[in-house]
Design a protein around this motif. Structure first.
Motif: not given
Lengths: 126, 152, 223
Positions: C31-32, C19-20, C15-16, C35, C12, C22-26
């Motif tokens: 990012s894909v 995901s962080l 995965m956290l 995820v 977990l 994936a959300i924050e990279t430029r």
């Protein structure tokens, strides 16, 4: 707060991360990523609630009969809950089809505006 | 898009049949082993997507077309609904009216294998149809400039 | 301490972090791919929790999602430097989401002992509790009730009665209980799911169709 509640808490954090990406990001690909992460977190939360600790020294028992009908009573006493698994199985495939629909929309918008950025789209007066 | 290199094409020729076979196995044995219509259907869609990616749009236009995907999609849904309606033989919608048989055999559990088959065909054809639409769309737009990409 | 719980917490955490990133990279491609890592981690967690059906489905779904997303992203470069919305301050969004998560989690985890809406501790589901088996009797036939106690949750009852072939309760006969629940006990769910897929596919076709409203190049606005 015992250690037994920590998996739920981490899953909630994952859910919040996905929600944050949907709300605050302006790139459409980031929004799709947020939708996917939200999907995973919701599925995980459901499956976590159905887990049953196996007898000491054994692996978790899947609700699948491998040793014939004679094993059924033992399985009923140790296996994990099949209901959340059945619900999540449909949910995963629904998530995939919804993601495909959102990707189709994003591709269509890119073709029209030449960008994935939603704020630029607004400035271009769509 | 006219397909990938020779290496990819040859590997795909060898592997694609096994992927489809594995998907069919997962669908048909869904009530005995892990798997079932959903997983098997997505595996079928993945194998067909591999073929389309490797051999290109021409192959997709001739053999695996939208119409085939749409037809299979509808047929799978109709098969599932047929199983549901035939449940009226047992009294109510979705009754498991066939004999249950021995646990663990391929022909057991009444209507579950038939419903699995319908769900597998439906999920596989539906997802493959969406993939085909996305792939064909990209081909249409990457040819010219973005403004003139839409075909009449 | 339970080794499965330790493994679960490690997965977990992975995965956290994924995901962080994936959300924050430029970079959209990174990012894909991140995820994708989160999705495969989900599949491993399913396997760890005794759900091989879900693990198989999740792996294959993840591969398809990754193929589609990489195909979409790799040819479309998008150089936007500001990644967050200008109209919504990030701090306000994070504060609101944090308060929401804390309230929901507190309500679920810290509720009354006997309340219906309460998360039980991990590894101790509701199906471990026992109630009198008279609840299993069909409507109007209390004489058919089995003796003794049975599980308090529907899942436990399905596990116990899945192979029964008596007049009182007819099981599914499927060795895979998940399929038995999915296609026999709760087949209406599956029917609704098939409808959702059908609608999503039709929607994607409608959005991506090539033959549509024709547009004269140059003399009409983009609307």
């Amino acid at each position: 707060m015992t250690l037994q509640m920590v998996p739920y808490m981490l899953t909630f954090l994952l859910l919040v991360a996905g929600l944050y990406a949907i709300v605050a990001k302006r790139n459409l690909v980031k929004v799709i990523v947020g939708i996917l992460i939200l999907d995973y977190a919701a599925n995980l939360l459901l499956v976590l609630t159905g887990y049953r600790t196996p007898p000491a020294g054994q692996a978790p028992v899947a609700p699948i009969l491998t040793g014939g009908a004679a094993q059924a009573q033992e399985l009923a006493a140790t296996a994990v809950d099949p209901i959340p698994q059945a619900l999540v199985l449909t949910s995963i495939v629904i998530g995939l089809s919804v993601a495909a629909l959102v990707v189709a929309l994003a591709v269509r918008l890119y073709e029209k505006y030449g960008t994935f950025d939603t704020e630029l789209m607004r400035n271009l007066k769509g | 898009m006219q397909g990938m290199s020779l290496i990819v094409k040859n590997i795909t020729r060898v592997v694609a049949g096994f992927i489809i076979l594995f998907g069919a196995y997962i669908v048909l044995y869904g009530h005995v082993t892990p798997g079932g219509g959903f997983a098997g259907g997505v595996i079928l869609a993945g194998g067909l997507a591999l073929v389309v990616l490797a051999f290109g749009e021409e192959f997709a236009r001739n053999v695996l077309t939208h119409d085939v995907a749409r037809l299979a999609d509808s047929m799978g849904a109709l098969l599932f609904l047929l199983v549901a309606v035939l449940g009226f033989m047992g009294g109510v919608f979705f009754t498991n009216f066939l004999p249950l048989g021995d646990v663990g055999a391929l022909l057991s559990a009444g209507t579950i294998p038939i419903a699995n088959l319908g769900i597998g065909i439906k999920v596989g054809a539906g997802l493959f149809g969406v993939f085909l639409a996305l792939a064909a769309f990209r081909r249409a737009t990457s040819g010219g400039s973005a403004a003139h990409g839409r075909l009449p | 301490m339970d080794p499965i719980l330790i493994l679960l917490l490690a997965m977990l955490g992975f995965m956290l972090i994924g995901s962080l990133i994936a959300i924050e990279t430029r970079d959209l491609l990174s990012s894909v791919i991140c995820v994708g890592a989160v999705g495969f981690g989900t599949s491993l967690v399913f396997l760890l929790l005794g759900a091989p059906d879900l693990a198989i489905t999740q792996v294959v779904v993840e591969i398809l999602v990754l193929v589609v997303l990489v195909r979409v992203v790799i040819t479309r470069r998008d150089e936007t430097h500001a990644t967050s919305r200008s109209t919504l301050p990030v701090g306000v969004v994070l504060l609101a989401l944090g308060v929401m998560a804390a309230v929901v989690f507190g309500a679920l985890a810290g509720g009354p002992e006997e309340g219906a809406l309460r998360l039980r501790p991990f590894g101790d589901p509701l199906m471990s509790a026992e109630v009198p088996a008279a609840q299993l009797a069909p409507a109007g036939r209390p004489d058919l009730a089995p003796a003794g106690t049975c599980s308090a949750s529907v899942g436990g009852a399905f596990l116990e009665q899945g192979l029964a072939q008596s007049e009182a309760s007819r099981g599914t006969g499927a060795a895979n209980y998940v399929m038995g629940v999915l296609l026999d006990y709760r087949a209406y769910d599956t029917l609704g799911e098939a409808t959702v897929i059908f609608v999503a596919v039709i929607g994607a076709y409608a959005v991506l169709r090539k033959v549509g409203r024709s547009r004269h190049a140059g003399n009409e606005s983009d609307r």
